[in-house]
Design a protein around this motif. Structure first.
Motif, PDB file in Angstrom:
ATOM      1  N   LEU A   1      -2.576  14.071  -5.930  1.00 58.61           N
ATOM      2  CA  LEU A   1      -2.391  12.660  -5.572  1.00 58.61           C
ATOM      3  C   LEU A   1      -2.781  12.415  -4.123  1.00 58.61           C
ATOM      4  CD1 LEU A   1       1.092  11.905  -7.167  1.00 58.61           C
ATOM      5  CD2 LEU A   1      -1.151  11.303  -8.076  1.00 58.61           C
ATOM      6  N   GLN A   2      -3.239  11.213  -3.870  1.00 62.10           N
ATOM      7  CA  GLN A   2      -3.450  10.784  -2.491  1.00 62.10           C
ATOM      8  C   GLN A   2      -2.607   9.540  -2.283  1.00 62.10           C
ATOM      9  OE1 GLN A   2      -7.741   9.869  -2.656  1.00 62.10           O
ATOM     10  NE2 GLN A   2      -7.299   8.118  -1.375  1.00 62.10           N
ATOM     11  N   ARG A   3      -2.144   9.400  -1.067  1.00 60.99           N
ATOM     12  CA  ARG A   3      -1.316   8.263  -0.693  1.00 60.99           C
ATOM     13  C   ARG A   3      -2.074   7.428   0.328  1.00 60.99           C
ATOM     14  NH1 ARG A   3       1.807  12.380  -2.112  1.00 60.99           N
ATOM     15  NH2 ARG A   3       3.849  12.012  -3.004  1.00 60.99           N
ATOM     16  N   GLN A   4      -2.026   6.121   0.134  1.00 62.67           N
ATOM     17  CA  GLN A   4      -2.682   5.199   1.058  1.00 62.67           C
ATOM     18  C   GLN A   4      -1.671   4.132   1.444  1.00 62.67           C
ATOM     19  OE1 GLN A   4      -5.781   3.833  -1.577  1.00 62.67           O
ATOM     20  NE2 GLN A   4      -7.243   5.347  -0.814  1.00 62.67           N
ATOM     21  N   ILE A   5      -1.647   3.783   2.704  1.00 66.06           N
ATOM     22  CA  ILE A   5      -0.732   2.730   3.165  1.00 66.06           C
ATOM     23  C   ILE A   5      -1.344   1.380   2.789  1.00 66.06           C
ATOM     24  CG2 ILE A   5       0.390   1.659   5.167  1.00 66.06           C
ATOM     25  CD1 ILE A   5       1.440   4.439   4.476  1.00 66.06           C
ATOM     26  N   ARG A   6      -0.543   0.547   2.134  1.00 60.87           N
ATOM     27  CA  ARG A   6      -0.957  -0.793   1.741  1.00 60.87           C
ATOM     28  C   ARG A   6       0.109  -1.787   2.169  1.00 60.87           C
ATOM     29  NH1 ARG A   6      -5.289   1.017   1.680  1.00 60.87           N
ATOM     30  NH2 ARG A   6      -6.664   1.295  -0.096  1.00 60.87           N
ATOM     31  N   THR A   7      -0.282  -3.040   2.237  1.00 64.06           N
ATOM     32  CA  THR A   7       0.633  -4.113   2.612  1.00 64.06           C
ATOM     33  C   THR A   7       1.057  -4.847   1.351  1.00 64.06           C
ATOM     34  OG1 THR A   7      -0.482  -4.332   4.719  1.00 64.06           O
ATOM     35  CG2 THR A   7       0.912  -6.169   4.043  1.00 64.06           C
TER      36      THR A   7
ATOM     37  N   LEU B   1      -4.800  -8.051  -5.157  1.00 65.59           N
ATOM     38  CA  LEU B   1      -5.140  -6.663  -4.886  1.00 65.59           C
ATOM     39  C   LEU B   1      -4.393  -6.189  -3.636  1.00 65.59           C
ATOM     40  CD1 LEU B   1      -7.218  -4.499  -5.936  1.00 65.59           C
ATOM     41  CD2 LEU B   1      -8.687  -5.250  -4.082  1.00 65.59           C
ATOM     42  N   PRO B   2      -3.781  -4.988  -3.682  1.00 68.86           N
ATOM     43  CA  PRO B   2      -3.117  -4.499  -2.470  1.00 68.86           C
ATOM     44  C   PRO B   2      -4.153  -4.143  -1.397  1.00 68.86           C
ATOM     45  CG  PRO B   2      -3.033  -2.838  -4.207  1.00 68.86           C
ATOM     46  CD  PRO B   2      -3.659  -4.059  -4.798  1.00 68.86           C
ATOM     47  N   VAL B   3      -3.896  -4.563  -0.174  1.00 65.92           N
ATOM     48  CA  VAL B   3      -4.842  -4.319   0.918  1.00 65.92           C
ATOM     49  C   VAL B   3      -4.172  -3.479   1.998  1.00 65.92           C
ATOM     50  CG1 VAL B   3      -6.136  -6.438   0.507  1.00 65.92           C
ATOM     51  CG2 VAL B   3      -4.251  -6.448   2.142  1.00 65.92           C
ATOM     52  N   GLY B   4      -5.009  -2.860   2.814  1.00 60.89           N
ATOM     53  CA  GLY B   4      -4.511  -2.067   3.926  1.00 60.89           C
ATOM     54  C   GLY B   4      -3.950  -2.936   5.025  1.00 60.89           C
TER      55      GLY B   4
ATOM     56  N   ARG C   1      -2.431 -15.462   4.485  1.00 62.20           N
ATOM     57  CA  ARG C   1      -1.119 -14.807   4.465  1.00 62.20           C
ATOM     58  C   ARG C   1      -0.295 -15.243   3.262  1.00 62.20           C
ATOM     59  NH1 ARG C   1      -1.573 -14.615  10.235  1.00 62.20           N
ATOM     60  NH2 ARG C   1      -0.769 -16.715  10.510  1.00 62.20           N
ATOM     61  N   GLY C   2      -0.693 -16.334   2.635  1.00 59.39           N
ATOM     62  CA  GLY C   2      -0.020 -16.765   1.413  1.00 59.39           C
ATOM     63  C   GLY C   2      -0.125 -15.744   0.291  1.00 59.39           C
ATOM     64  N   ARG C   3      -1.128 -14.870   0.358  1.00 55.26           N
ATOM     65  CA  ARG C   3      -1.274 -13.814  -0.649  1.00 55.26           C
ATOM     66  C   ARG C   3      -0.090 -12.849  -0.619  1.00 55.26           C
ATOM     67  NH1 ARG C   3      -7.231 -11.904   1.107  1.00 55.26           N
ATOM     68  NH2 ARG C   3      -7.635 -11.146  -0.976  1.00 55.26           N
ATOM     69  N   LEU C   4       0.574 -12.766   0.530  1.00 55.38           N
ATOM     70  CA  LEU C   4       1.691 -11.832   0.688  1.00 55.38           C
ATOM     71  C   LEU C   4       3.015 -12.406   0.177  1.00 55.38           C
ATOM     72  CD1 LEU C   4       0.811 -10.490   4.259  1.00 55.38           C
ATOM     73  CD2 LEU C   4       0.222  -9.490   2.030  1.00 55.38           C
ATOM     74  N   ALA C   5       2.973 -13.588  -0.423  1.00 55.39           N
ATOM     75  CA  ALA C   5       4.183 -14.205  -0.975  1.00 55.39           C
ATOM     76  C   ALA C   5       4.612 -13.537  -2.275  1.00 55.39           C
ATOM     77  CB  ALA C   5       3.958 -15.695  -1.202  1.00 55.39           C
TER      78      ALA C   5
END
Length: 183
Positions: free
Chosen positions: A37-43, A92-95, A107-111
């Protein structure tokens, strides 16, 4: 109710996908060595960072190419859904670097929680391998359209279209998997 639906879909998918995921893990471990597995930080929702899981496909070879092309490298994301970091349907999850450059509107995408699939992903897929994929502003507008219009019915539609897209063989031609959202 939405979280219960995410858990139900993730549990059903995990039961179906578990034997395949175990086989992929064994093949990756034997074929490439090292971590599976690989782990990636996402917001995620409200800007909270989380570790997104996926099968490690950084190496060369037919297996890693097949995993990337088929999307099977993303099976471990079901764990992110079970943990509550993601939903089944959403943007889609983004970095964090990309999220830091969001405009006030973006920033509304983060709601909402990011998703395994979503309206923008389906629209990008509908373009197939055309010379002009979705631009960042187009992608953002499609995500925001989803956030502003999300409903149980729309989620069912996206889920159904995703299943159809997964079952449809990729031919290298663009194909529409759903209509454009109303403007």
């Amino acid at each position: 109710m939405r979280r219960a639906g995410d858990l139900a879909v993730a549990a059903l998918a995990a039961v179906v996908a578990l034997p395949l995921a175990l086989l992929i893990a064994v093949l990756l471990r034997c074929g490439t060595g090292g971590p599976v597995l690989q782990r990636q930080i996402r917001t995620g929702r409200h800007g909270r960072e989380f570790q997104l899981l996926r099968f490690r496909t950084g190496g060369d070879g037919r297996l890693t190419a097949l995993l990337r092309q088929s999307g099977l490298d993303e099976l471990p994301r079901l764990w992110n859904v079970a943990r509550g970091d993601m939903g089944v349907i959403g943007p889609l999850p983004v970095g964090p670097d990309q999220a830091a450059h969001y405009s006030r509107r973006e920033r509304g995408r983060l709601a909402v929680r990011p998703g395994l699939t979503g309206w923008a992903q389906l629209q990008a897929l509908s373009r197939g391998r055309t010379p002009r994929p979705l631009s960042r502003p187009e992608w953002a507008e499609l995500d925001l359209w989803y956030v502003e219009h999300r409903s149980f019915g729309l989620d069912l539609r996206i889920l159904g279209l995703t299943v159809l897209a997964l079952l449809r063989p990729v031919t290298g031609r663009a194909h529409r998997v759903g209509p454009e959202p109303p403007r």
